[in-house]
Design a protein around this motif. Structure first.
Motif, PDB file in Angstrom:
ATOM      1  N   PHE A   1       0.829  -1.208   0.000  1.00  0.00           N
ATOM      2  CA  PHE A   1       0.000   0.000   0.000  1.00  0.00           C
ATOM      3  C   PHE A   1       0.857   1.250   0.000  1.00  0.00           C
ATOM      4  CE2 PHE A   1      -1.867   3.513   2.301  1.00  0.00           C
ATOM      5  CZ  PHE A   1      -2.999   3.739   1.559  1.00  0.00           C
TER       6      PHE A   1
ATOM      7  N   PHE B   1      -7.173   0.537  -6.081  1.00  0.00           N
ATOM      8  CA  PHE B   1      -8.530   0.014  -6.262  1.00  0.00           C
ATOM      9  C   PHE B   1      -8.545  -1.505  -6.120  1.00  0.00           C
ATOM     10  CE2 PHE B   1     -10.051   3.748  -9.117  1.00  0.00           C
ATOM     11  CZ  PHE B   1     -10.079   4.552  -8.003  1.00  0.00           C
TER      12      PHE B   1
ATOM     13  N   LEU C   1      -8.687  -2.482  -2.669  1.00  0.00           N
ATOM     14  CA  LEU C   1     -10.010  -2.271  -2.085  1.00  0.00           C
ATOM     15  C   LEU C   1     -11.036  -3.240  -2.652  1.00  0.00           C
ATOM     16  CD1 LEU C   1      -9.958   1.617  -2.083  1.00  0.00           C
ATOM     17  CD2 LEU C   1     -10.130   0.167  -0.087  1.00  0.00           C
TER      18      LEU C   1
ATOM     19  N   VAL D   1     -10.097  12.766   9.099  1.00  0.00           N
ATOM     20  CA  VAL D   1     -10.415  11.378   8.739  1.00  0.00           C
ATOM     21  C   VAL D   1      -9.704  10.402   9.663  1.00  0.00           C
ATOM     22  CG1 VAL D   1     -10.963  11.869   6.347  1.00  0.00           C
ATOM     23  CG2 VAL D   1      -8.627  11.234   6.946  1.00  0.00           C
TER      24      VAL D   1
ATOM     25  N   THR E   1     -12.196   7.901  11.695  1.00  0.00           N
ATOM     26  CA  THR E   1     -12.222   6.484  11.315  1.00  0.00           C
ATOM     27  C   THR E   1     -11.397   5.616  12.261  1.00  0.00           C
ATOM     28  OG1 THR E   1     -10.329   6.768   9.866  1.00  0.00           O
ATOM     29  CG2 THR E   1     -12.505   7.070   8.896  1.00  0.00           C
TER      30      THR E   1
ATOM     31  N   THR F   1     -13.419  -1.246  11.445  1.00  0.00           N
ATOM     32  CA  THR F   1     -12.949  -2.479  10.816  1.00  0.00           C
ATOM     33  C   THR F   1     -13.814  -2.783   9.600  1.00  0.00           C
ATOM     34  OG1 THR F   1     -14.308  -3.685  12.371  1.00  0.00           O
ATOM     35  CG2 THR F   1     -11.957  -3.560  12.855  1.00  0.00           C
ATOM     36  N   PRO F   2     -13.203  -3.277   8.539  1.00  0.00           N
ATOM     37  CA  PRO F   2     -13.974  -3.531   7.325  1.00  0.00           C
ATOM     38  C   PRO F   2     -14.843  -4.769   7.472  1.00  0.00           C
ATOM     39  CG  PRO F   2     -11.725  -4.234   7.017  1.00  0.00           C
ATOM     40  CD  PRO F   2     -11.778  -3.567   8.352  1.00  0.00           C
ATOM     41  N   VAL F   3     -15.892  -4.806   6.636  1.00  0.00           N
ATOM     42  CA  VAL F   3     -16.752  -5.979   6.579  1.00  0.00           C
ATOM     43  C   VAL F   3     -15.935  -7.160   6.070  1.00  0.00           C
ATOM     44  CG1 VAL F   3     -18.746  -6.940   5.391  1.00  0.00           C
ATOM     45  CG2 VAL F   3     -18.795  -4.596   6.201  1.00  0.00           C
TER      46      VAL F   3
ATOM     47  N   TYR G   1     -17.969  -9.413  -4.739  1.00  0.00           N
ATOM     48  CA  TYR G   1     -17.861  -7.972  -4.491  1.00  0.00           C
ATOM     49  C   TYR G   1     -16.909  -7.305  -5.476  1.00  0.00           C
ATOM     50  CZ  TYR G   1     -16.879  -3.592  -2.167  1.00  0.00           C
ATOM     51  OH  TYR G   1     -16.723  -2.257  -1.896  1.00  0.00           O
TER      52      TYR G   1
ATOM     53  N   LEU H   1      -8.487   1.965   7.395  1.00  0.00           N
ATOM     54  CA  LEU H   1      -9.285   2.846   6.531  1.00  0.00           C
ATOM     55  C   LEU H   1      -8.671   4.239   6.416  1.00  0.00           C
ATOM     56  CD1 LEU H   1     -11.856   3.538   4.970  1.00  0.00           C
ATOM     57  CD2 LEU H   1     -13.034   3.821   7.128  1.00  0.00           C
TER      58      LEU H   1
ATOM     59  N   PHE I   1      -6.222   4.853   3.490  1.00  0.00           N
ATOM     60  CA  PHE I   1      -6.834   5.081   2.174  1.00  0.00           C
ATOM     61  C   PHE I   1      -7.406   6.490   2.093  1.00  0.00           C
ATOM     62  CE2 PHE I   1      -7.139   0.395   2.328  1.00  0.00           C
ATOM     63  CZ  PHE I   1      -6.527   0.116   1.134  1.00  0.00           C
ATOM     64  N   LEU I   2      -8.016   6.932   3.191  1.00  0.00           N
ATOM     65  CA  LEU I   2      -8.649   8.249   3.161  1.00  0.00           C
ATOM     66  C   LEU I   2      -7.610   9.366   3.103  1.00  0.00           C
ATOM     67  CD1 LEU I   2     -11.616   7.709   5.580  1.00  0.00           C
ATOM     68  CD2 LEU I   2     -11.617   7.792   3.108  1.00  0.00           C
TER      69      LEU I   2
ATOM     70  N   ASN J   1     -12.750   9.202  -5.965  1.00  0.00           N
ATOM     71  CA  ASN J   1     -13.052   7.793  -6.223  1.00  0.00           C
ATOM     72  C   ASN J   1     -12.392   6.889  -5.191  1.00  0.00           C
ATOM     73  OD1 ASN J   1     -14.692   8.163  -8.362  1.00  0.00           O
ATOM     74  ND2 ASN J   1     -13.178   7.695  -9.928  1.00  0.00           N
ATOM     75  N   VAL J   2     -11.146   7.209  -4.809  1.00  0.00           N
ATOM     76  CA  VAL J   2     -10.459   6.386  -3.798  1.00  0.00           C
ATOM     77  C   VAL J   2     -11.244   6.413  -2.497  1.00  0.00           C
ATOM     78  CG1 VAL J   2      -8.393   6.182  -2.390  1.00  0.00           C
ATOM     79  CG2 VAL J   2      -8.175   6.632  -4.820  1.00  0.00           C
TER      80      VAL J   2
ATOM     81  N   LEU K   1     -14.491   4.320  -2.834  1.00  0.00           N
ATOM     82  CA  LEU K   1     -14.306   2.871  -2.808  1.00  0.00           C
ATOM     83  C   LEU K   1     -13.834   2.388  -1.440  1.00  0.00           C
ATOM     84  CD1 LEU K   1     -12.812   2.273  -6.323  1.00  0.00           C
ATOM     85  CD2 LEU K   1     -14.992   1.509  -5.466  1.00  0.00           C
ATOM     86  N   ALA K   2     -13.053   3.232  -0.733  1.00  0.00           N
ATOM     87  CA  ALA K   2     -12.603   2.822   0.599  1.00  0.00           C
ATOM     88  C   ALA K   2     -13.793   2.681   1.535  1.00  0.00           C
ATOM     89  CB  ALA K   2     -11.605   3.838   1.146  1.00  0.00           C
ATOM     90  N   PHE K   3     -14.675   3.688   1.539  1.00  0.00           N
ATOM     91  CA  PHE K   3     -15.872   3.587   2.384  1.00  0.00           C
ATOM     92  C   PHE K   3     -16.729   2.403   1.967  1.00  0.00           C
ATOM     93  CE2 PHE K   3     -15.344   8.255   3.316  1.00  0.00           C
ATOM     94  CZ  PHE K   3     -15.122   8.075   4.664  1.00  0.00           C
ATOM     95  N   ALA K   4     -16.852   2.185   0.645  1.00  0.00           N
ATOM     96  CA  ALA K   4     -17.673   1.079   0.146  1.00  0.00           C
ATOM     97  C   ALA K   4     -17.129  -0.257   0.644  1.00  0.00           C
ATOM     98  CB  ALA K   4     -17.703   1.100  -1.378  1.00  0.00           C
ATOM     99  N   ARG K   5     -15.797  -0.396   0.604  1.00  0.00           N
ATOM    100  CA  ARG K   5     -15.189  -1.654   1.041  1.00  0.00           C
ATOM    101  C   ARG K   5     -15.422  -1.872   2.529  1.00  0.00           C
ATOM    102  NH1 ARG K   5     -13.880  -5.251   3.015  1.00  0.00           N
ATOM    103  NH2 ARG K   5     -12.221  -6.781   2.778  1.00  0.00           N
ATOM    104  N   TRP K   6     -15.355  -0.799   3.291  1.00  0.00           N
ATOM    105  CA  TRP K   6     -15.505  -0.957   4.739  1.00  0.00           C
ATOM    106  C   TRP K   6     -16.945  -1.249   5.123  1.00  0.00           C
ATOM    107  CZ3 TRP K   6     -10.654  -0.443   3.877  1.00  0.00           C
ATOM    108  CH2 TRP K   6      -9.743  -0.686   4.903  1.00  0.00           C
TER     109      TRP K   6
END
Lengths: 178, 102
Positions: free
Chosen positions: A8, A49, A52, A114, A118, A122-124, A134, B6, B9-10, B45-46, B49-54
């Motif tokens: 990353f 992307f 993600l 942020v 945040t 934790t992510p799903v 997905y 997260l 990414f943000l 967009n980043v 998609l980061a929020f969408a993934r979480w």
């Protein structure tokens, strides 16, 4: 530090580095160099992307941005064929220093916000929650023709209008007031 | 796939957006200003998609798809305007484009 974090950081640094090269005068003075730096940034954002799990969007990023948009940029840069004297050197005026300062303040505030907001999210877990497809072409395609059908169709009209508008604006004027 | 928090990414998204914004307000070359605009859209967009993934929200990918289509349309019209501007002024300097009259 996990391997994922290292990957990353590498991709983020390359993406931001490419972005800086677009904007910073020594590299970005020649629009062609700026376009190539932008290409680097787009590629590494596509890598982000993928991290993600947005696989279709990552492929589209390469196809649409690195492919179509970048070809358009390079095409226009070469079509205009700007000479050295037409490319005025980007000079540092007080207003530009102010603009960069404002950008730094904006970055610091947003980044701090942020990070604080945040904290501990934790992510799903995609596999456990049943999101097996997905970000794949099936899921995104189904969303586009069901929930997002109206925006999708409006997008096609927008593209049509953009094509006609671009041809109208860029065409050589024949007759009339020029 | 959860090794990166997260916020990382943000912060990347914010960095791309800010660099693009600084480019739009400081660069006077119309082409570079358009490229900076693309950077801003990429940053958004980043974040999207980061929020969408979480959240595990599959619909957000479709929204990003639409953002990309809008960005492509914007570039097409923007570059057409740059060509018209160059034909008129013999320059793509935004500071010299002060007249609206044809």
């Amino acid at each position: 530090m996990t391997a994922e974090l290292l990957i990353f950081y590498f991709m983020a640094i390359m993406a931001v580095g490419g972005a800086v090269c677009v904007v910073l005068p020594p590299f970005g003075r020649n629009p062609l160099h700026a376009a190539l730096a932008l290409l680097v940034s787009f590629f590494f954002v596509a890598g982000i992307f993928v991290m993600l799990s947005a696989h279709l969007v990552a492929v589209l990023q390469i196809l649409v941005y690195a492919g179509a948009v970048m070809v358009l940029f390079v095409f226009v840069v070469m079509l205009l064929n700007l000479k050295k004297d037409e490319l005025k050197g980007a000079r540092w005026t007080p207003w530009k220093v102010f603009g960069v300062g404002a950008g730094l303040v904006m970055f610091t505030k947003l980044a701090l916000a942020v990070v604080v907001v945040t904290e501990g999210e934790t992510p799903v877990n995609l596999a456990a929650e049943g999101f097996t497809g997905y970000g794949g072409i099936h899921d995104v395609g189904a969303a586009l023709v069901t929930t997002y059908l109206l925006p999708f169709e409006l997008t096609s009209i927008l593209l049509l209008v953009a094509i006609i508008g671009a041809v109208l604006v860029a065409r050589r004027q024949t007759g009339g007031a020029s | 796939m959860t090794g990166v928090p997260l916020s990382h990414f943000l912060v990347l998204a914010v960095a791309l957006f800010t660099i693009g914004a600084v480019g739009v307000v400081t660069r006077r070359n119309a082409l570079v200003a358009l490229m900076s605009l693309e950077l801003m859209l990429n940053g958004v967009n980043v974040a999207f998609l980061a929020f969408a993934r979480w959240r595990g929200d599959a619909l957000a990918n479709a929204a990003v798809f639409i953002v990309m289509a809008v960005a492509a349309a914007e570039v097409a019209v923007g570059l057409a305007l740059v060509i018209a501007l160059f034909r008129h002024n013999r320059s793509v300097d935004l500071d010299e484009a002060t007249r609206m009259k044809g």
